[in-house]
Enzyme design. Structure first.
Site, mmCIF file in Angstrom:
data_model
loop_
_atom_site.group_PDB
_atom_site.id
_atom_site.type_symbol
_atom_site.label_atom_id
_atom_site.label_comp_id
_atom_site.label_asym_id
_atom_site.label_seq_id
_atom_site.Cartn_x
_atom_site.Cartn_y
_atom_site.Cartn_z
ATOM 1 N N HIS A 106 3.611 -2.294 3.340
ATOM 2 C CA HIS A 106 3.642 -0.900 2.852
ATOM 3 C C HIS A 106 4.980 -0.565 2.207
ATOM 4 O O HIS A 106 6.026 -0.802 2.804
ATOM 5 C CB HIS A 106 3.389 0.073 4.003
ATOM 6 C CG HIS A 106 1.964 0.082 4.466
ATOM 7 N ND1 HIS A 106 1.473 -0.854 5.342
ATOM 8 C CD2 HIS A 106 0.924 0.899 4.151
ATOM 9 C CE1 HIS A 106 0.178 -0.609 5.569
ATOM 10 N NE2 HIS A 106 -0.178 0.451 4.850
ATOM 11 N N ASP A 129 0.815 -1.214 0.000
ATOM 12 C CA ASP A 129 0.000 0.000 0.000
ATOM 13 C C ASP A 129 0.850 1.267 0.000
ATOM 14 O O ASP A 129 1.988 1.262 0.452
ATOM 15 C CB ASP A 129 -0.890 0.027 1.244
ATOM 16 C CG ASP A 129 -2.085 -0.890 1.114
ATOM 17 O OD1 ASP A 129 -2.065 -1.755 0.210
ATOM 18 O OD2 ASP A 129 -3.030 -0.750 1.910
#
Ligand SMILES: [Zn+2]
Length: 486
Positions: free
Chosen positions: A434, A290
């Site tokens: 992430h 992400d």
């Protein structure tokens, strides 16, 4: 044909901009604007005439008299209520028209409003309104909080119900929609908005609170009338009253609990369908990243993925896509999949009224960079709301969350994070990691030095356990991208 009826009482400060926005509609059909002069003593009437807009006079004071006069002056099939202190987006009438076409059973289309200069509590109010209307749909079968500035209905239905009820509370909002609902369905289009001036809220807080409770008591009375509770059970002794209070409080608590669960917990399905894992056969797992692209980290991960011949899924932030379009193109070329993670990565995105516009902006950025339109969407922080999920569905996305994650706080070692992920790994799982942090770059939590070492450890360990890495669309057996309509 459509008539937009705008009642006006001394609106010289607002009317010009309002009429400009109404004249500037992209609606291709025939429409007229009717301003009703409700006894103006300022320059309103002059401005309206100078702009070449039809002016009707109504000497009986009051907004419902003015709306009635405007509707009577109209020869159109559809009457649209508007307000003089409000601005309308260009697509407003087209959208109303499309809603009528899409809902032949509709008697009225109710939109909503936002504040042109939102006060600090505005978003809480927007959310309450939507929650209330969903609740009302569930109980009464129609929306409850109607905006007088954004309501459209067939004129024949207005005639059938005998016009506006001048003596009623909230005659051009709650009352008119209640009565119209007896001849047809009231469609609530929470995404048709207009921007109203802050005049309506520039009043003392006690007035706002009083109005809120007035609305609430109307709602309660409607529910009581509907369930036809006999009087005898309502007039019990003190114990009965307190038990009733207890029950209501309990229901309130459960409701708040459920709403919080739906909003904060990524995997909670109570607001609508979300995907947290797949059912593909075999020992497969999907790695997702992400908040990218965020260089140099994203490219380092891509290099590693390419070397290992693994495809992953990247939920990109639109603003970051514009910074690193080459990285986005490489993802597509490498066979990785791109998902939409909003444009601005606002933490409370799902509560925002125009949330889906932020998703559209990201979609546009991704399309401009790489020529694809993602089918997968992941909300920032995994927070969801009923209206956001509804918008997602209507716009042709699916909402993908995750089943496996680790806390990626600064200072945690790659080994401990990898260990955590490996422990939680199950076939069909979706792993959240992430490669960026919101729209930040080059500082603070956006320094993702630990991600690549963590990914290497995760891939090594899971590979040795016999896992195969697939993209999220492969895991869920859905398409990666939506068709691009030229
Ligand atoms: Zn994020």
């Amino acid at each position: 044909m459509i008539s937009v009826v705008v009642p006006a009482f001394n609106e010289e400060n607002y009317i010009r901009e309002c009429l400009e926005s109404l004249k500037n509609q992209d609606y291709a059909g025939d429409y007229e604007i009717i301003v009703v002069d409700n006894g103006c003593t300022d320059k309103t009437a002059q401005i309206v005439q100078d702009m070449g807009v039809r002016l009707v006079r109504c000497l009986k004071k009051g907004v419902s008299h003015a709306r009635q006069a405007g509707s009577e002056a109209s020869s159109a099939e559809i009457i649209v209520q508007a307000d003089a202190d409000t601005l309308y987006p260009r697509w407003w009438l087209s959208r109303i028209w499309e809603q009528f076409r899409g809902h032949p059973e509709a008697a009225a289309i109710a939109g909503t409003f936002i504040y042109s200069h939102p006060p600090w509590w505005a978003y809480a109010e927007y959310s309450l309104r939507v929650i209330f209307n969903y609740l009302s749909f569930w109980v009464l079968g129609r929306p409850f909080i109607i905006s007088g500035a954004n309501l459209a209905f067939y004129k024949k239905h207005l005639v059938k119900i005998g016009g506006y009820d001048q003596s009623a509370y909230s005659s051009d909002q709650f009352n008119i929609s209640t009565r119209l609902s007896k001849v047809g369905k009231i469609i609530y289009d929470s995404r048709s908005w207009c921007a109203t001036s802050n005049r309506s809220v520039a009043k003392p807080i006690y007035v706002i609170v009083r109005d809120f409770f007035r609305h609430l008591s109307y709602f309660a009375r409607h529910i009581l009338n509907r369930s036809k509770v006999p009087n005898s059970t309502r007039s019990g002794n003190a114990w009965k009253v307190s038990r009733k209070t207890l029950i209501i409080s309990l229901i309130g608590l459960i409701l708040v609990g459920l709403l919080s669960y739906g909003y904060f917990i990524p995997a909670s399905p109570i607001f609508g369908k979300v995907y947290v894992k797949g059912t593909a056969p075999g020992k497969v797992i999907a790695l997702t990243f992400d908040d990218g692209p965020n260089e140099p980290y994203t490219s380092q991960i891509l290099d590693f993925m390419e070397e290992q011949d693994i495809q992953a899924t990247f939920f990109l932030v639109g603003a970051n896509v514009e910074l690193f379009p080459d990285t986005v193109r490489r993802m597509v070329a490498d066979g990785d999949v791109i998902g939409n993670h909003t444009y601005s990565h606002n933490a409370n995105h799902a509560l925002e009224f125009n949330a889906y516009r932020d998703i559209q902006a990201a979609q546009q950025a991704i399309f401009e960079a790489a020529g694809v339109k993602p089918h997968l969407y992941r909300p920032p922080h995994g927070k969801k709301s009923p209206w956001e999920l509804q918008a997602i569905k209507e716009e042709g996305y699916i909402e993908v969350l995750w089943s496996i994650s680790t806390s990626e706080l600064n200072g945690k070692s790659p080994a401990s994070m990898a260990d955590d992920i490996v422990k939680k790994a199950r076939p069909g799982g979706i792993v959240l990691m992430h490669d960026g942090y919101g729209t930040l770059h080059g500082s603070g939590r956006a320094l993702k030095e630990s991600t690549l070492p963590m990914v290497k450890l995760v891939v090594d360990e899971l590979k040795s356990q016999g896992y195969h890495f697939v993209t999220v669309p492969d895991l869920l057996n859905v398409s990666a991208y939506n068709k691009v309509v030229p």
